[in-house]
Design a protein around this motif. Structure first.
Motif, PDB file in Angstrom:
ATOM      1  N   THR A 141       0.833  -1.195   0.000  1.00  0.00           N
ATOM      2  CA  THR A 141       0.000   0.000   0.000  1.00  0.00           C
ATOM      3  C   THR A 141       0.870   1.248   0.000  1.00  0.00           C
ATOM      4  OG1 THR A 141      -0.132   0.050   2.414  1.00  0.00           O
ATOM      5  CG2 THR A 141      -1.875  -1.153   1.249  1.00  0.00           C
ATOM      6  N   SER A 142       0.329   2.296  -0.580  1.00  0.00           N
ATOM      7  CA  SER A 142       1.006   3.588  -0.540  1.00  0.00           C
ATOM      8  C   SER A 142      -0.059   4.679  -0.491  1.00  0.00           C
ATOM      9  CB  SER A 142       1.930   3.772  -1.746  1.00  0.00           C
ATOM     10  OG  SER A 142       1.206   3.737  -2.947  1.00  0.00           O
ATOM     11  N   VAL A 143       0.383   5.877  -0.146  1.00  0.00           N
ATOM     12  CA  VAL A 143      -0.518   7.012  -0.019  1.00  0.00           C
ATOM     13  C   VAL A 143      -0.136   8.065  -1.037  1.00  0.00           C
ATOM     14  CG1 VAL A 143      -1.279   8.851   1.534  1.00  0.00           C
ATOM     15  CG2 VAL A 143      -0.887   6.558   2.434  1.00  0.00           C
ATOM     16  N   ASP A 144      -1.145   8.582  -1.754  1.00  0.00           N
ATOM     17  CA  ASP A 144      -0.965   9.675  -2.700  1.00  0.00           C
ATOM     18  C   ASP A 144      -2.143  10.625  -2.528  1.00  0.00           C
ATOM     19  OD1 ASP A 144      -0.601  11.434  -4.777  1.00  0.00           O
ATOM     20  OD2 ASP A 144      -0.704   9.926  -6.367  1.00  0.00           O
ATOM     21  N   PRO A 145      -1.959  11.702  -1.775  1.00  0.00           N
ATOM     22  CA  PRO A 145      -3.061  12.629  -1.512  1.00  0.00           C
ATOM     23  C   PRO A 145      -3.681  13.225  -2.778  1.00  0.00           C
ATOM     24  CG  PRO A 145      -1.127  13.211  -0.196  1.00  0.00           C
ATOM     25  CD  PRO A 145      -0.720  12.124  -1.134  1.00  0.00           C
ATOM     26  N   GLU A 146      -2.950  13.221  -3.874  1.00  0.00           N
ATOM     27  CA  GLU A 146      -3.460  13.810  -5.114  1.00  0.00           C
ATOM     28  C   GLU A 146      -4.619  13.036  -5.725  1.00  0.00           C
ATOM     29  OE1 GLU A 146      -0.471  14.861  -7.956  1.00  0.00           O
ATOM     30  OE2 GLU A 146       0.708  15.950  -6.466  1.00  0.00           O
ATOM     31  N   ILE A 147      -4.843  11.788  -5.310  1.00  0.00           N
ATOM     32  CA  ILE A 147      -5.988  11.055  -5.872  1.00  0.00           C
ATOM     33  C   ILE A 147      -7.290  11.481  -5.197  1.00  0.00           C
ATOM     34  CG2 ILE A 147      -4.550   9.107  -6.560  1.00  0.00           C
ATOM     35  CD1 ILE A 147      -5.935   7.447  -4.385  1.00  0.00           C
ATOM     36  N   ILE A 148      -7.203  12.305  -4.181  1.00  0.00           N
ATOM     37  CA  ILE A 148      -8.311  12.938  -3.466  1.00  0.00           C
ATOM     38  C   ILE A 148      -9.116  11.945  -2.639  1.00  0.00           C
ATOM     39  CG2 ILE A 148     -10.348  14.408  -3.608  1.00  0.00           C
ATOM     40  CD1 ILE A 148      -9.182  15.451  -6.298  1.00  0.00           C
ATOM     41  N   GLY A 149      -9.550  10.866  -3.227  1.00  0.00           N
ATOM     42  CA  GLY A 149     -10.326   9.840  -2.532  1.00  0.00           C
ATOM     43  C   GLY A 149     -10.414   8.613  -3.405  1.00  0.00           C
ATOM     44  N   GLN A 159      -4.812  -2.299 -14.035  1.00  0.00           N
ATOM     45  CA  GLN A 159      -5.024  -1.242 -13.051  1.00  0.00           C
ATOM     46  C   GLN A 159      -6.512  -0.941 -12.978  1.00  0.00           C
ATOM     47  OE1 GLN A 159      -2.362   2.161 -12.715  1.00  0.00           O
ATOM     48  NE2 GLN A 159      -4.116   3.499 -13.016  1.00  0.00           N
ATOM     49  N   PHE A 160      -7.021  -0.854 -11.752  1.00  0.00           N
ATOM     50  CA  PHE A 160      -8.406  -0.513 -11.500  1.00  0.00           C
ATOM     51  C   PHE A 160      -8.399   0.809 -10.739  1.00  0.00           C
ATOM     52  CE2 PHE A 160      -7.839  -5.081 -11.547  1.00  0.00           C
ATOM     53  CZ  PHE A 160      -8.703  -5.459 -12.559  1.00  0.00           C
ATOM     54  N   ASP A 161      -8.917   1.841 -11.383  1.00  0.00           N
ATOM     55  CA  ASP A 161      -8.824   3.182 -10.825  1.00  0.00           C
ATOM     56  C   ASP A 161     -10.212   3.704 -10.488  1.00  0.00           C
ATOM     57  OD1 ASP A 161      -8.405   5.858 -10.237  1.00  0.00           O
ATOM     58  OD2 ASP A 161      -6.985   6.166 -11.871  1.00  0.00           O
ATOM     59  N   THR A 162     -10.517   3.775  -9.203  1.00  0.00           N
ATOM     60  CA  THR A 162     -11.787   4.339  -8.745  1.00  0.00           C
ATOM     61  C   THR A 162     -11.530   5.613  -7.948  1.00  0.00           C
ATOM     62  OG1 THR A 162     -11.802   3.032  -6.713  1.00  0.00           O
ATOM     63  CG2 THR A 162     -12.877   2.054  -8.649  1.00  0.00           C
ATOM     64  N   SER A 163     -10.402   6.262  -8.249  1.00  0.00           N
ATOM     65  CA  SER A 163     -10.047   7.468  -7.503  1.00  0.00           C
ATOM     66  C   SER A 163     -10.958   8.616  -7.894  1.00  0.00           C
ATOM     67  CB  SER A 163      -8.588   7.850  -7.757  1.00  0.00           C
ATOM     68  OG  SER A 163      -8.413   8.279  -9.086  1.00  0.00           O
ATOM     69  N   LEU A 164     -11.146   9.503  -6.948  1.00  0.00           N
ATOM     70  CA  LEU A 164     -11.969  10.682  -7.179  1.00  0.00           C
ATOM     71  C   LEU A 164     -11.340  11.578  -8.243  1.00  0.00           C
ATOM     72  CD1 LEU A 164     -14.521  12.103  -6.335  1.00  0.00           C
ATOM     73  CD2 LEU A 164     -13.282  13.131  -4.438  1.00  0.00           C
ATOM     74  N   THR A 166      -9.665  10.671 -10.879  1.00  0.00           N
ATOM     75  CA  THR A 166      -9.988  10.120 -12.199  1.00  0.00           C
ATOM     76  C   THR A 166     -11.442  10.380 -12.558  1.00  0.00           C
ATOM     77  OG1 THR A 166      -8.282   8.436 -11.986  1.00  0.00           O
ATOM     78  CG2 THR A 166     -10.036   8.005 -13.571  1.00  0.00           C
ATOM     79  N   ARG A 167     -12.330  10.203 -11.594  1.00  0.00           N
ATOM     80  CA  ARG A 167     -13.764  10.451 -11.840  1.00  0.00           C
ATOM     81  C   ARG A 167     -14.001  11.916 -12.229  1.00  0.00           C
ATOM     82  NH1 ARG A 167     -14.718   5.625 -12.810  1.00  0.00           N
ATOM     83  NH2 ARG A 167     -14.956   4.201 -11.087  1.00  0.00           N
ATOM     84  N   LEU A 168     -13.350  12.839 -11.501  1.00  0.00           N
ATOM     85  CA  LEU A 168     -13.500  14.252 -11.819  1.00  0.00           C
ATOM     86  C   LEU A 168     -12.936  14.573 -13.206  1.00  0.00           C
ATOM     87  CD1 LEU A 168     -12.629  15.862  -8.373  1.00  0.00           C
ATOM     88  CD2 LEU A 168     -14.886  15.767  -9.470  1.00  0.00           C
ATOM     89  N   SER A 169     -11.826  13.953 -13.557  1.00  0.00           N
ATOM     90  CA  SER A 169     -11.241  14.156 -14.886  1.00  0.00           C
ATOM     91  C   SER A 169     -12.183  13.656 -15.979  1.00  0.00           C
ATOM     92  CB  SER A 169      -9.903  13.435 -15.004  1.00  0.00           C
ATOM     93  OG  SER A 169      -8.968  13.996 -14.132  1.00  0.00           O
ATOM     94  N   GLU A 170     -12.832  12.513 -15.733  1.00  0.00           N
ATOM     95  CA  GLU A 170     -13.781  11.962 -16.706  1.00  0.00           C
ATOM     96  C   GLU A 170     -14.980  12.882 -16.880  1.00  0.00           C
ATOM     97  OE1 GLU A 170     -14.609   8.100 -15.090  1.00  0.00           O
ATOM     98  OE2 GLU A 170     -12.734   7.238 -15.835  1.00  0.00           O
ATOM     99  N   ILE A 171     -15.484  13.422 -15.772  1.00  0.00           N
ATOM    100  CA  ILE A 171     -16.625  14.347 -15.835  1.00  0.00           C
ATOM    101  C   ILE A 171     -16.222  15.608 -16.588  1.00  0.00           C
ATOM    102  CG2 ILE A 171     -18.116  15.857 -14.446  1.00  0.00           C
ATOM    103  CD1 ILE A 171     -18.112  13.585 -12.320  1.00  0.00           C
ATOM    104  N   ALA A 172     -15.040  16.142 -16.289  1.00  0.00           N
ATOM    105  CA  ALA A 172     -14.559  17.342 -16.971  1.00  0.00           C
ATOM    106  C   ALA A 172     -14.426  17.096 -18.475  1.00  0.00           C
ATOM    107  CB  ALA A 172     -13.224  17.783 -16.399  1.00  0.00           C
ATOM    108  N   ALA A 173     -13.930  15.921 -18.844  1.00  0.00           N
ATOM    109  CA  ALA A 173     -13.773  15.591 -20.270  1.00  0.00           C
ATOM    110  C   ALA A 173     -15.146  15.515 -20.956  1.00  0.00           C
ATOM    111  CB  ALA A 173     -13.022  14.280 -20.431  1.00  0.00           C
TER     112      ALA A 173
END
Length: 180
Positions: A141-149, A159-164, A166-173
């Motif tokens: 495990t590791s911590v990356d605050p930039e993924i927000i949640g 890779q399975f990405d359910t980070s906030l 990525t979701r925000l980037s998808e909505i913005a796109a």
């Protein structure tokens, strides 16, 4: 991914470890050696410097590792140093680990979260990944605050990405495509 030279050296070491029924112990020692090289990059640089005599390199290896690692692992370090391949030690360790994990039905899972995971959540994720992969799981495990949640999980090459983030980037796109 390890190259063919690293894989061959790792495979040779693995075969010896297997004959001695100490595959896990060799992996642990190889990992410790790589850790020492990572913490002290000048140490590895010294061993890869052509102008330094092999006998001097051999003495340094003995001084640092003798009595702390198995004699065959020390001999492996000396051989790879003599052959000018010690610079590939991290790749050799990775190839060795891959072989060990393959033969022991182990999957390496890396999970990245915005905040540290609780022990209970780590256990739940590990159990879930064991059920999904059908293998014993080693969870890193590791911590990356930039993924927000949320969480980013890597298993083998997936890779399975359910980070906030990525979701925000998808909505913005989607919004950008809708407006444009």
């Amino acid at each position: 991914m390890a190259d063919i030279v690293s894989e061959r050296y790792a495979q040779s070491l693995y075969e010896v470890a297997k004959d001695e029924k100490q595959e896990k112990e060799y992996l642990e020692e190889l990992t410790a050696v790589c850790g020492a090289f990572r913490e002290n990059p000048d140490f590895l640089k010294l061993l890869t410097t052509p102008s330094i005599a092999f006998e001097d390199k051999q003495n340094v290896l003995k001084t640092v590792f003798e009595g702390k690692i198995r004699p065959f692992v020390l001999n492996f370090l000396m051989l790879t140093t003599e052959k000018g391949r010690i610079g590939l030690i991290h790749e050799m360790r990775e190839a060795y680990k891959e072989q060990y994990y393959f033969e022991n039905n182990i999957a390496e899972v890396c999970a990245v979260t915005a905040v540290p995971m609780s022990d209970a959540l780590r256990d739940r994720l590990k159990n879930k990944m064991q059920a999904v992969t059908g293998r014993q799981v080693v969870l890193e495990t590791s911590v990356d605050p930039e993924i927000i949640g949320g969480i980013v999980v890597k298993v083998n090459n997936e890779q399975f990405d359910t980070s906030l983030r990525t979701r925000l980037s998808e909505i913005a796109a989607r919004l950008t495509n809708t407006i444009a």
